[in-house]
Design a protein around this motif. Structure first.
Motif, PDB file in Angstrom:
ATOM      1  N   ALA A 125       0.828  -1.213   0.000  1.00  9.61           N
ATOM      2  CA  ALA A 125       0.000   0.000   0.000  1.00  9.61           C
ATOM      3  C   ALA A 125       0.860   1.260   0.000  1.00  9.61           C
ATOM      4  O   ALA A 125       0.601   2.206  -0.745  1.00  9.61           O
ATOM      5  CB  ALA A 125      -0.929  -0.014   1.208  1.00  9.61           C
ATOM      6  N   ILE A 126       1.903   1.289   0.813  1.00 11.96           N
ATOM      7  CA  ILE A 126       2.793   2.449   0.869  1.00 11.96           C
ATOM      8  C   ILE A 126       3.508   2.626  -0.465  1.00 11.96           C
ATOM      9  O   ILE A 126       3.630   3.735  -0.985  1.00 11.96           O
ATOM     10  CB  ILE A 126       3.810   2.309   2.019  1.00 11.96           C
ATOM     11  CG1 ILE A 126       3.106   2.385   3.364  1.00 11.96           C
ATOM     12  CG2 ILE A 126       4.893   3.376   1.926  1.00 11.96           C
ATOM     13  CD1 ILE A 126       4.001   2.037   4.533  1.00 11.96           C
ATOM     14  N   SER A 127       3.972   1.522  -1.042  1.00 11.65           N
ATOM     15  CA  SER A 127       4.698   1.585  -2.303  1.00 11.65           C
ATOM     16  C   SER A 127       3.811   2.090  -3.435  1.00 11.65           C
ATOM     17  O   SER A 127       4.243   2.914  -4.251  1.00 11.65           O
ATOM     18  CB  SER A 127       5.265   0.213  -2.648  1.00 11.65           C
ATOM     19  OG  SER A 127       5.972   0.260  -3.859  1.00 11.65           O
ATOM     20  N   CYS A 128       2.581   1.612  -3.498  1.00 11.17           N
ATOM     21  CA  CYS A 128       1.661   2.075  -4.552  1.00 11.17           C
ATOM     22  C   CYS A 128       1.383   3.566  -4.403  1.00 11.17           C
ATOM     23  O   CYS A 128       1.313   4.292  -5.387  1.00 11.17           O
ATOM     24  CB  CYS A 128       0.347   1.295  -4.494  1.00 11.17           C
ATOM     25  SG  CYS A 128       0.451  -0.319  -5.234  1.00 11.17           S
ATOM     26  N   ILE A 142       5.321  -4.923  -5.940  1.00 14.59           N
ATOM     27  CA  ILE A 142       5.615  -6.357  -5.778  1.00 14.59           C
ATOM     28  C   ILE A 142       6.941  -6.549  -5.046  1.00 14.59           C
ATOM     29  O   ILE A 142       7.046  -7.351  -4.107  1.00 14.59           O
ATOM     30  CB  ILE A 142       5.631  -7.059  -7.148  1.00 14.59           C
ATOM     31  CG1 ILE A 142       4.218  -7.084  -7.735  1.00 14.59           C
ATOM     32  CG2 ILE A 142       6.196  -8.479  -7.038  1.00 14.59           C
ATOM     33  CD1 ILE A 142       4.157  -7.523  -9.174  1.00 14.59           C
ATOM     34  N   ILE A 143       7.950  -5.796  -5.460  1.00 11.87           N
ATOM     35  CA  ILE A 143       9.268  -5.907  -4.810  1.00 11.87           C
ATOM     36  C   ILE A 143       9.172  -5.522  -3.341  1.00 11.87           C
ATOM     37  O   ILE A 143       9.693  -6.210  -2.459  1.00 11.87           O
ATOM     38  CB  ILE A 143      10.304  -5.040  -5.548  1.00 11.87           C
ATOM     39  CG1 ILE A 143      10.568  -5.619  -6.931  1.00 11.87           C
ATOM     40  CG2 ILE A 143      11.602  -4.924  -4.751  1.00 11.87           C
ATOM     41  CD1 ILE A 143      11.357  -4.724  -7.848  1.00 11.87           C
ATOM     42  N   HIS A 144       8.476  -4.428  -3.054  1.00 15.79           N
ATOM     43  CA  HIS A 144       8.353  -3.981  -1.663  1.00 15.79           C
ATOM     44  C   HIS A 144       7.467  -4.919  -0.851  1.00 15.79           C
ATOM     45  O   HIS A 144       7.656  -5.068   0.352  1.00 15.79           O
ATOM     46  CB  HIS A 144       7.830  -2.552  -1.614  1.00 15.79           C
ATOM     47  CG  HIS A 144       8.805  -1.572  -2.185  1.00 15.79           C
ATOM     48  ND1 HIS A 144       8.408  -0.450  -2.861  1.00 15.79           N
ATOM     49  CD2 HIS A 144      10.161  -1.563  -2.192  1.00 15.79           C
ATOM     50  CE1 HIS A 144       9.481   0.215  -3.260  1.00 15.79           C
ATOM     51  NE2 HIS A 144      10.561  -0.451  -2.859  1.00 15.79           N
ATOM     52  N   TYR A 146      10.776  -2.590   4.160  1.00 17.88           N
ATOM     53  CA  TYR A 146      10.406  -1.374   3.436  1.00 17.88           C
ATOM     54  C   TYR A 146       9.582  -0.439   4.311  1.00 17.88           C
ATOM     55  O   TYR A 146       9.759   0.780   4.254  1.00 17.88           O
ATOM     56  CB  TYR A 146       9.651  -1.727   2.155  1.00 17.88           C
ATOM     57  CG  TYR A 146       9.251  -0.505   1.365  1.00 17.88           C
ATOM     58  CD1 TYR A 146      10.214   0.269   0.730  1.00 17.88           C
ATOM     59  CD2 TYR A 146       7.921  -0.108   1.263  1.00 17.88           C
ATOM     60  CE1 TYR A 146       9.867   1.403   0.024  1.00 17.88           C
ATOM     61  CE2 TYR A 146       7.569   1.016   0.554  1.00 17.88           C
ATOM     62  CZ  TYR A 146       8.541   1.770  -0.074  1.00 17.88           C
ATOM     63  OH  TYR A 146       8.188   2.888  -0.769  1.00 17.88           O
ATOM     64  N   VAL A 147       8.698  -0.981   5.119  1.00 17.61           N
ATOM     65  CA  VAL A 147       7.879  -0.149   6.006  1.00 17.61           C
ATOM     66  C   VAL A 147       8.774   0.613   6.981  1.00 17.61           C
ATOM     67  O   VAL A 147       8.595   1.813   7.194  1.00 17.61           O
ATOM     68  CB  VAL A 147       6.843  -1.008   6.769  1.00 17.61           C
ATOM     69  CG1 VAL A 147       6.117  -0.199   7.814  1.00 17.61           C
ATOM     70  CG2 VAL A 147       5.856  -1.639   5.802  1.00 17.61           C
ATOM     71  N   VAL A 148       9.759  -0.049   7.557  1.00 19.27           N
ATOM     72  CA  VAL A 148      10.678   0.609   8.490  1.00 19.27           C
ATOM     73  C   VAL A 148      11.517   1.645   7.757  1.00 19.27           C
ATOM     74  O   VAL A 148      11.733   2.755   8.266  1.00 19.27           O
ATOM     75  CB  VAL A 148      11.578  -0.445   9.189  1.00 19.27           C
ATOM     76  CG1 VAL A 148      12.696   0.215   9.964  1.00 19.27           C
ATOM     77  CG2 VAL A 148      10.730  -1.323  10.094  1.00 19.27           C
ATOM     78  N   TYR A 149      11.944   1.339   6.535  1.00 18.26           N
ATOM     79  CA  TYR A 149      12.719   2.303   5.741  1.00 18.26           C
ATOM     80  C   TYR A 149      11.919   3.583   5.506  1.00 18.26           C
ATOM     81  O   TYR A 149      12.430   4.696   5.693  1.00 18.26           O
ATOM     82  CB  TYR A 149      13.117   1.676   4.405  1.00 18.26           C
ATOM     83  CG  TYR A 149      13.634   2.685   3.409  1.00 18.26           C
ATOM     84  CD1 TYR A 149      14.931   3.191   3.509  1.00 18.26           C
ATOM     85  CD2 TYR A 149      12.829   3.150   2.367  1.00 18.26           C
ATOM     86  CE1 TYR A 149      15.408   4.126   2.601  1.00 18.26           C
ATOM     87  CE2 TYR A 149      13.291   4.087   1.472  1.00 18.26           C
ATOM     88  CZ  TYR A 149      14.573   4.570   1.593  1.00 18.26           C
ATOM     89  OH  TYR A 149      15.040   5.499   0.701  1.00 18.26           O
TER      90      TYR A 149
END
Length: 57
Positions: free
Chosen positions: A27-30, A40-42, A49-52
């Motif tokens: 959701a964050i990546s989109c 997909i990668i995230h 990725y969420v912590v990043y």
């Protein structure tokens, strides 16, 4: 017997945590990238990725 029940609850909690982390990362990546490939990668990276995003954005 009591130890087995505790172990079952612990495994279920870990399973749902991984699923939620992947969904949150997608959701964050989109929202940020507007790209299915990056989502997909995230999603595979999940909580990393969420912590990043939380630390550096």
């Amino acid at each position: 017997m009591n130890g087995n029940r505790y172990y079952g609850v612990r495994v279920e909690g870990a399973k749902y945590g991984v699923g939620f982390g992947s969904a949150l990362a997608i959701a964050i990546s989109c929202t940020n990238n507007h790209s299915i490939l990056w989502a997909i990668i995230h999603g595979i990276l999940g909580w990393l990725y969420v912590v990043y995003v939380a630390l550096f954005r």
